[in-house]
Design a protein around this motif. Sequence first.
Motif, PDB file in Angstrom:
ATOM      1  N   PRO A 262      -9.354   6.443   1.251  1.00 61.66           N
ATOM      2  CA  PRO A 262      -8.101   6.493   2.007  1.00 61.66           C
ATOM      3  C   PRO A 262      -8.309   6.885   3.478  1.00 61.66           C
ATOM      4  O   PRO A 262      -8.982   7.856   3.771  1.00 61.66           O
ATOM      5  CB  PRO A 262      -7.300   7.563   1.260  1.00 61.66           C
ATOM      6  CG  PRO A 262      -7.789   7.460  -0.139  1.00 61.66           C
ATOM      7  CD  PRO A 262      -9.247   7.126  -0.029  1.00 61.66           C
TER       8      PRO A 262
ATOM      9  N   CYS B  43       0.833  -1.196   0.000  1.00 62.82           N
ATOM     10  CA  CYS B  43       0.000   0.000   0.000  1.00 62.82           C
ATOM     11  C   CYS B  43       0.869   1.247   0.000  1.00 62.82           C
ATOM     12  O   CYS B  43       1.812   1.346   0.773  1.00 62.82           O
ATOM     13  CB  CYS B  43      -0.934   0.018   1.205  1.00 62.82           C
ATOM     14  SG  CYS B  43      -1.875   1.556   1.310  1.00 62.82           S
TER      15      CYS B  43
ATOM     16  N   CYS C  19      -5.319   1.218   7.616  1.00 62.34           N
ATOM     17  CA  CYS C  19      -4.469   2.405   7.715  1.00 62.34           C
ATOM     18  C   CYS C  19      -3.840   2.589   9.090  1.00 62.34           C
ATOM     19  O   CYS C  19      -2.775   3.184   9.212  1.00 62.34           O
ATOM     20  CB  CYS C  19      -5.287   3.632   7.371  1.00 62.34           C
ATOM     21  SG  CYS C  19      -6.373   3.345   5.963  1.00 62.34           S
TER      22      CYS C  19
ATOM     23  N   GLU D 194      -3.275   0.633  -3.607  1.00 69.25           N
ATOM     24  CA  GLU D 194      -3.866   1.773  -2.918  1.00 69.25           C
ATOM     25  C   GLU D 194      -4.531   1.288  -1.632  1.00 69.25           C
ATOM     26  O   GLU D 194      -4.671   0.089  -1.413  1.00 69.25           O
ATOM     27  CB  GLU D 194      -4.873   2.484  -3.826  1.00 69.25           C
ATOM     28  CG  GLU D 194      -4.268   3.033  -5.122  1.00 69.25           C
ATOM     29  CD  GLU D 194      -3.302   4.211  -4.933  1.00 69.25           C
ATOM     30  OE1 GLU D 194      -3.079   4.656  -3.781  1.00 69.25           O
ATOM     31  OE2 GLU D 194      -2.757   4.697  -5.949  1.00 69.25           O
ATOM     32  N   CYS D 195      -4.955   2.248  -0.821  1.00 71.17           N
ATOM     33  CA  CYS D 195      -5.437   2.018   0.548  1.00 71.17           C
ATOM     34  C   CYS D 195      -6.158   0.673   0.723  1.00 71.17           C
ATOM     35  O   CYS D 195      -7.110   0.352   0.029  1.00 71.17           O
ATOM     36  CB  CYS D 195      -6.351   3.141   0.977  1.00 71.17           C
ATOM     37  SG  CYS D 195      -6.912   2.989   2.684  1.00 71.17           S
TER      38      CYS D 195
ATOM     39  N   SER E 299      -1.777   7.136   4.621  1.00 69.16           N
ATOM     40  CA  SER E 299      -1.393   6.717   5.962  1.00 69.16           C
ATOM     41  C   SER E 299      -0.154   5.832   5.905  1.00 69.16           C
ATOM     42  O   SER E 299       0.738   5.916   6.752  1.00 69.16           O
ATOM     43  CB  SER E 299      -2.531   5.960   6.641  1.00 69.16           C
ATOM     44  OG  SER E 299      -3.696   6.737   6.587  1.00 69.16           O
ATOM     45  N   CYS E 300      -0.104   4.977   4.914  1.00 68.12           N
ATOM     46  CA  CYS E 300       1.062   4.108   4.775  1.00 68.12           C
ATOM     47  C   CYS E 300       2.278   4.921   4.341  1.00 68.12           C
ATOM     48  O   CYS E 300       3.380   4.695   4.827  1.00 68.12           O
ATOM     49  CB  CYS E 300       0.771   2.975   3.799  1.00 68.12           C
ATOM     50  SG  CYS E 300      -0.367   1.763   4.513  1.00 68.12           S
TER      51      CYS E 300
ATOM     52  N   THR F  88      -0.764   4.520  -0.221  1.00 62.94           N
ATOM     53  CA  THR F  88      -1.626   5.679   0.005  1.00 62.94           C
ATOM     54  C   THR F  88      -1.229   6.379   1.312  1.00 62.94           C
ATOM     55  O   THR F  88      -0.357   5.926   2.030  1.00 62.94           O
ATOM     56  CB  THR F  88      -3.107   5.262  -0.060  1.00 62.94           C
ATOM     57  OG1 THR F  88      -3.292   4.462  -1.230  1.00 62.94           O
ATOM     58  CG2 THR F  88      -4.030   6.455  -0.173  1.00 62.94           C
TER      59      THR F  88
END
Lengths: 204, 468
Positions: free
Chosen positions: B103, A82, A127, A122-123, A86-87, A84
């Motif tokens: 997200p 991932c 998260c 992606e996410c 937060s990562c 996105t």
Amino acid sequence: MARLTEENVRLAREIISRYPKPRSATIPLLHLAQEQDGFVTNEAMEHIGELVGATSAEVYGTASFYEMFKFEPVGKYLINICGTMSCALMGAEELMHHAEARLGIHMGGTTPDGLITLERAECQAACTEAPCLQVNYRYRFRVTAENFDTLVDQLQSGALEGEIPAHGTVAAVRQHIPADKAVGAIAPEDVTEGPAWLDGKAAL
Amino acid sequence: MTSNPGGTWPHAPGYYTGDRPKIVTSRFEYEDSYTLQRYEATDGYKGLRAALSKPAADVHEEVKNATVLGRGGAGFPAGNKWGLTPQGVWPRYLVVNGDESEPGTYKDRLLMERDPHQLIEGCLIACYAAGLSRCFLYIRGEMALAQERVAAALNEAYAAGYVGKNILGSKFSVDIVLHWGAGAYVVGEETALIESLEGNRGMPRLKPPYFPAAIGLYGQPTIVNNVETLANLPWLARNGAAAYTAIGTATSPGTRMVAVSGHVKRPGVYEIINGLTTFRDLLYGEEFCQGIRNDNELKAFVPGGGSAPWFTEDQLDVAFEGPQAGAAGSMLGSGAVMVMDSTTDIPRAALTLTRFYAHESCGKCTPCREGGTWLERILSRVVDGKGTDADLDQLLEVGQSICPGEFPHASNAKLGISAVPFPYRMNTICFVGPSAYAPVHSALTLFRSEFEARVTKRNLIPVTAVSQ
Ligand SMILES: Cc1cc2nc3c(=O)[nH]c(=O)nc-3n(C[C@H](O)[C@H](O)[C@H](O)COP(=O)(O)O)c2cc1C
Ligand code: SF4
Ligand code: FES
């Protein structure tokens, strides 16, 4: 490697019967095909078209919209890292660099032995456990360079055979609706009346 | 490697309990929370029994009175949404939105993995109350465990007579069909979800009609509800609307699940009291995230999923209350808070979000398809130190073509910026287009100097004429 096997056709018909319109089963059947062959073949798409009443071009039109469907062979294990927000805030870029270096491939590539394909994802709805990754859609949380290496070692030695099915199989458990319990799918145009329980009285 | 860093809660990675009312996470403490046995031992399917012992209209009324706000993003009250179906048009369907992919959002997956029977019971209550005769439970394709747990739970529930023909021996009959996606963020938009469920490319439908409640799946009245929204119903059916509204505030009753990620000491998923809990409580409270990592300063936070305009410390005292967050210039969206500390490279952080939305554009409308990619390209250039002053204005200009007019943003006392309230006008069919712009706009409004620092170097390169 081609059309759906007899057993899968039986499953496909069971899945189709749950929908008021057969075409709704397209995505589930594409998963079935990918589970059978590891990726979605042209023959399988043609076969799915026959089963749901669509052309193979229509099936491909649907399939190509979705990230999970692959039209060429990929590694036995697909590692999605991932990237996105937060990562990324917790070091996903560094992890990706490490993964590329460790496996000697770029994002999108497959190791020469065909074992591992690496992709940026992606996410993944994890998260709070960043940075995270999935191996064939099974999670690893708060991944460091060290435990990425451990994971690769385990995949290479076959230690995770039991836990993680080969690419194509997402869920190892399927829904089965027993015939005597099923209400059944009726085409919307054949329904003329409202549900029986809307008669103003309690059902129990 | 599958470590649970919280340590205290081995069964639900990331989830932290607390001394607070629990409506949807009450079973997370049990290792076997997803089994029928555990569910039945902990009030399971009692809400269904309670509902079936009343006329359907009364159950609908109860849900209306409780003001169960939709937890998928828009916050529309479920009871009112159910009432939007046209009279006398049959059949009506329920589509459950389990596509969680905004997200920062992490809650529906936990609810499906840890308490699938609660979701099933919620679906049944909704179908009974609103006269929906078939339910499709759409789970995001990449969630293997959630699909397995829900499939197993459905198999158990069918065998036990809770789902299917003549439920609990009554005249109420409904099938719940597990359906799974295949990876596409935009499918979470309700009309795209319906397209996908019809076997098509998952592209949002043109509006109007605005609500699938009027014209949805196969052109029939269709209720689309989020997983968490439905997971509230069993508790509500057992305890009644008065007990539900006794928690939280009048406009935002009950609880909601919030995931806090990024630079906090204890990132996690928390079931908080709706309407009352503030962002300060959440970020700094002992029972929640316990402050910013390394005691760094807070730089900014995204309050409601990647699409939401950013807040800073000036908005810490805003509570989890839709209208409050809207007036402050953003939204609560899907209960996803992403926190950035003082070490964060703001242009880079914004890029991770803009890239997401540009990548996830379905391509149906030009401002989103072209604009999103354009924003991403310019921003990448700026982040790589190859941008110019003109690029910064260009970012705003492209944004204007996606969503014309003043874009919502939070106030910032230090910078003398006053808030422009949410929502915004848009030139696109769905929110993906504006969402690509939201992080760019917030970052540029609040931290313009960081962008300027990145482009000045470039401007110092002397411009020389081709010939003198
Ligand atoms: C681009 C986009 C993505 C969305 N993704 C989701 C999602 O993943 N899950 C979800 O429940 N709602 C999502 N929504 C909101 C749904 O369209 C819809 O409002 C919601 O599922 C309704 O359920 P609720 O009223 O119970 O909240 C999304 C909306 C948009 C515009
Ligand atoms: S805004 Fe973007 S994602 Fe939404 S319909 Fe238009 S092109 Fe598709
Ligand atoms: S940002 Fe990586 S899981 Fe959400």
